[in-house]
Design a protein around this motif. Structure first.
Motif, PDB file in Angstrom:
ATOM      1  N   PRO A 179       7.717  21.519 -12.832  1.00  0.00           N
ATOM      2  CA  PRO A 179       5.585  21.739 -12.487  1.00  0.00           C
ATOM      3  C   PRO A 179       6.312  22.068 -10.935  1.00  0.00           C
ATOM      4  N   ILE A 180       5.441  22.226  -9.839  1.00  0.00           N
ATOM      5  CA  ILE A 180       5.073  22.076  -8.375  1.00  0.00           C
ATOM      6  C   ILE A 180       3.983  21.272  -8.427  1.00  0.00           C
ATOM      7  N   TYR A 181       4.036  20.892  -7.699  1.00  0.00           N
ATOM      8  CA  TYR A 181       2.601  19.798  -7.157  1.00  0.00           C
ATOM      9  C   TYR A 181       1.862  19.835  -5.859  1.00  0.00           C
ATOM     10  N   ALA A 182       0.930  19.842  -6.781  1.00  0.00           N
ATOM     11  CA  ALA A 182      -0.303  20.389  -5.093  1.00  0.00           C
ATOM     12  C   ALA A 182       0.070  19.240  -3.767  1.00  0.00           C
ATOM     13  N   ILE A 183       0.592  17.774  -3.777  1.00  0.00           N
ATOM     14  CA  ILE A 183       1.589  17.312  -2.805  1.00  0.00           C
ATOM     15  C   ILE A 183       2.843  17.011  -2.541  1.00  0.00           C
ATOM     16  N   GLY A 184       3.293  18.189  -3.322  1.00  0.00           N
ATOM     17  CA  GLY A 184       5.241  18.181  -3.150  1.00  0.00           C
ATOM     18  C   GLY A 184       5.906  17.620  -3.828  1.00  0.00           C
ATOM     19  N   LYS A 185       7.066  17.161  -3.144  1.00  0.00           N
ATOM     20  CA  LYS A 185       7.682  15.930  -3.426  1.00  0.00           C
ATOM     21  C   LYS A 185       7.355  14.499  -3.533  1.00  0.00           C
ATOM     22  N   GLY A 186       6.212  14.445  -2.499  1.00  0.00           N
ATOM     23  CA  GLY A 186       5.832  13.145  -2.586  1.00  0.00           C
ATOM     24  C   GLY A 186       5.321  12.963  -1.232  1.00  0.00           C
ATOM     25  N   VAL A 187       4.490  11.689  -0.773  1.00  0.00           N
ATOM     26  CA  VAL A 187       3.245  11.271   0.431  1.00  0.00           C
ATOM     27  C   VAL A 187       3.870   9.822   0.557  1.00  0.00           C
ATOM     28  N   LEU A 188       4.595   9.440   2.041  1.00  0.00           N
ATOM     29  CA  LEU A 188       4.963   8.499   2.082  1.00  0.00           C
ATOM     30  C   LEU A 188       3.770   7.736   2.091  1.00  0.00           C
ATOM     31  N   LEU A 189       2.884   6.061   2.186  1.00  0.00           N
ATOM     32  CA  LEU A 189       1.994   5.832   2.089  1.00  0.00           C
ATOM     33  C   LEU A 189       1.984   4.825   3.381  1.00  0.00           C
ATOM     34  N   PRO A 190       1.133   5.314   3.893  1.00  0.00           N
ATOM     35  CA  PRO A 190       0.814   4.868   5.626  1.00  0.00           C
ATOM     36  C   PRO A 190       1.694   2.881   5.718  1.00  0.00           C
ATOM     37  N   TYR A 191       0.316   2.214   4.720  1.00  0.00           N
ATOM     38  CA  TYR A 191       0.843   0.888   4.765  1.00  0.00           C
ATOM     39  C   TYR A 191       1.023   0.330   3.126  1.00  0.00           C
ATOM     40  N   PHE A 192       1.998  -0.462   3.483  1.00  0.00           N
ATOM     41  CA  PHE A 192       2.651  -1.143   1.937  1.00  0.00           C
ATOM     42  C   PHE A 192       2.648  -2.519   1.995  1.00  0.00           C
ATOM     43  N   GLU A 193       2.455  -3.721   1.209  1.00  0.00           N
ATOM     44  CA  GLU A 193       3.231  -5.009   1.068  1.00  0.00           C
ATOM     45  C   GLU A 193       3.854  -5.424  -0.424  1.00  0.00           C
ATOM     46  N   MET A 194       4.856  -6.328  -0.306  1.00  0.00           N
ATOM     47  CA  MET A 194       4.852  -7.076  -1.827  1.00  0.00           C
ATOM     48  C   MET A 194       4.300  -8.542  -1.629  1.00  0.00           C
ATOM     49  N   GLN A 195       4.079  -9.065  -2.544  1.00  0.00           N
ATOM     50  CA  GLN A 195       3.667 -10.167  -2.829  1.00  0.00           C
ATOM     51  C   GLN A 195       4.052 -10.502  -3.744  1.00  0.00           C
ATOM     52  N   LYS A 196       4.284 -12.011  -3.483  1.00  0.00           N
ATOM     53  CA  LYS A 196       4.922 -13.137  -4.540  1.00  0.00           C
ATOM     54  C   LYS A 196       3.275 -13.658  -5.244  1.00  0.00           C
ATOM     55  N   GLN A 197       3.571 -13.521  -6.312  1.00  0.00           N
ATOM     56  CA  GLN A 197       2.121 -14.259  -6.629  1.00  0.00           C
ATOM     57  C   GLN A 197       2.650 -14.481  -7.923  1.00  0.00           C
ATOM     58  N   GLY A 198       3.105 -16.095  -8.180  1.00  0.00           N
ATOM     59  CA  GLY A 198       3.683 -16.687  -9.620  1.00  0.00           C
ATOM     60  C   GLY A 198       4.633 -16.278  -9.884  1.00  0.00           C
ATOM     61  N   SER A 199       5.342 -15.795 -11.056  1.00  0.00           N
ATOM     62  CA  SER A 199       6.548 -14.984 -10.944  1.00  0.00           C
ATOM     63  C   SER A 199       6.389 -13.941 -11.314  1.00  0.00           C
ATOM     64  N   SER A 200       5.339 -12.881 -10.452  1.00  0.00           N
ATOM     65  CA  SER A 200       5.378 -11.870 -10.665  1.00  0.00           C
ATOM     66  C   SER A 200       5.330 -10.813  -9.194  1.00  0.00           C
ATOM     67  N   LEU A 201       5.901 -10.010  -8.635  1.00  0.00           N
ATOM     68  CA  LEU A 201       5.880  -9.136  -7.202  1.00  0.00           C
ATOM     69  C   LEU A 201       4.719  -8.670  -7.474  1.00  0.00           C
ATOM     70  N   MET A 202       3.862  -8.470  -6.304  1.00  0.00           N
ATOM     71  CA  MET A 202       2.798  -7.646  -6.576  1.00  0.00           C
ATOM     72  C   MET A 202       3.314  -6.265  -5.270  1.00  0.00           C
ATOM     73  N   VAL A 203       2.251  -4.893  -5.429  1.00  0.00           N
ATOM     74  CA  VAL A 203       2.103  -4.109  -4.395  1.00  0.00           C
ATOM     75  C   VAL A 203       0.975  -4.286  -4.403  1.00  0.00           C
ATOM     76  N   TYR A 204       0.709  -4.175  -2.275  1.00  0.00           N
ATOM     77  CA  TYR A 204      -0.267  -3.596  -1.964  1.00  0.00           C
ATOM     78  C   TYR A 204      -0.479  -2.659  -1.270  1.00  0.00           C
ATOM     79  N   CYS A 205      -0.541  -1.376  -1.118  1.00  0.00           N
ATOM     80  CA  CYS A 205      -0.795  -0.744  -0.344  1.00  0.00           C
ATOM     81  C   CYS A 205      -2.477  -0.083   0.602  1.00  0.00           C
ATOM     82  N   GLY A 206      -2.791   0.493   1.404  1.00  0.00           N
ATOM     83  CA  GLY A 206      -3.720   1.229   2.201  1.00  0.00           C
ATOM     84  C   GLY A 206      -3.773   1.874   3.664  1.00  0.00           C
ATOM     85  N   LEU A 207      -5.353   1.938   4.132  1.00  0.00           N
ATOM     86  CA  LEU A 207      -4.607   3.160   5.028  1.00  0.00           C
ATOM     87  C   LEU A 207      -3.624   2.182   5.988  1.00  0.00           C
ATOM     88  N   ASN A 208      -4.272   1.113   6.130  1.00  0.00           N
ATOM     89  CA  ASN A 208      -4.073   0.238   7.380  1.00  0.00           C
ATOM     90  C   ASN A 208      -3.660  -1.675   6.393  1.00  0.00           C
TER      91      ASN A 208
END
Length: 274
Positions: A179-208
């Motif tokens: 399949p050919i996707y509308a956004i192409g092969k992918g778009v890098l997100l503007p801002y992202f970070e990883m936070q450790k919450q207990g034994s979990s690793l949560m991913v947060y993303c946003g414009l900033n």
């Protein structure tokens, strides 16, 4: 034999290996698989089972031809005189395109040559990068969709199939059925970070950094689950988060059709041993 080759192919997908090196590995594995086909065909012929031996032998000969061409292509700088690839490409009107990357300022489907799209968290050594599997809940999927809408309003990418017409998309789909996707092969997100919450690793993303949303939980890094990792022995860094998926086009009964699909996240994690 083929189960072994399939297993090797499966596990190679977990490693971030140079494309040329990976192609060389596949070529060598393909050679051994071809040898196995010759062995099977000769055994059938020895037992006078010609209806099975002859077709397998023909397939093995064809695969041997392509294997030899791959050896020339990936291990030398020469092109064999018997290579019919240029003729096939000319027949199918396939043109070789220069290596392209997404424009850094837009991070969308506009492409230019020889320019790197640098992630917000900087650059990491490819030898210390591993793919991460992200598990997304319905609420987190809603956050991803909200972020996609914000990025579209900010014109950070265009979901327009790179401006291609349905006729052009149809020609590409005939060559490659993926399949050919509308956004192409992918778009890098503007801002992202990883936070450790207990034994979990949560991913947060946003414009900033001021506007971030939880978009998923990392469940696996490379071949290891998060639970099996000793985080006191290794330091993890979220190297990149790329938006993939979304609406795509494929060949239907009446030509090219568009189908909906949820946007997904593809993440890479860098590690450093302590």
């Amino acid at each position: 034999m083929f189960s072994f080759l399939d297993m090797v192919n499966h596990y190679l997908g977990y490693f971030n290996i140079n494309v040329t090196l990976k192609s060389r590995i596949y070529t060598v594995l393909g050679f051994f698989g071809d040898v196995y086909l010759f062995y099977i065909s000769f055994r059938f012929l020895q037992n006078q089972m010609f209806s099975k031996g002859v077709p397998i032998l023909l397939v093995a000969i064809i695969l041997l031809y392509f294997t030899i061409c791959n050896f020339f292509y990936y291990f030398t700088k020469k092109q064999p005189w018997f290579d019919i690839s240029p003729k096939i490409a000319k027949l199918l009107h396939i043109q070789e395109h220069p290596r392209e990357t997404q424009v850094q300022s837009k991070m969308g489907t506009t492409v230019i040559a020889d320019e790197r799209n640098v992630p917000a968290n900087g650059l990491f050594d490819d030898q210390h990068l591993l793919p991460a599997k992200i598990e997304v809940s319905p609420m987190q999927q809603a956050n991803i969709d909200r972020l996609v809408a914000q990025m579209e309003r900010q014109q950070l990418f265009r979901a327009d199939y790179n401006g291609m017409s349905d006729r052009k998309i149809y020609e590409l789909l005939k060559v490659n059925s993926k399949p050919i996707y509308a956004i192409g092969k992918g778009v890098l997100l503007p801002y992202f970070e990883m936070q450790k919450q207990g034994s979990s690793l949560m991913v947060y993303c946003g414009l900033n950094q001021a506007e971030i949303y939880p978009v998923g939980e990392i469940k696996r890094i490379g071949l290891q689950s998060i639970r099996s990792l000793d985080l006191s022995q290794v330091k993890l860094y979220l190297a990149s988060v790329t938006l993939v998926g979304g609406p795509y086009k494929q060949i239907g009964r009446a030509g090219v059709i568009e189908a909906p699909q949820d946007y997904k996240l593809r993440a890479m994690v860098a590690y450093k041993k302590l």
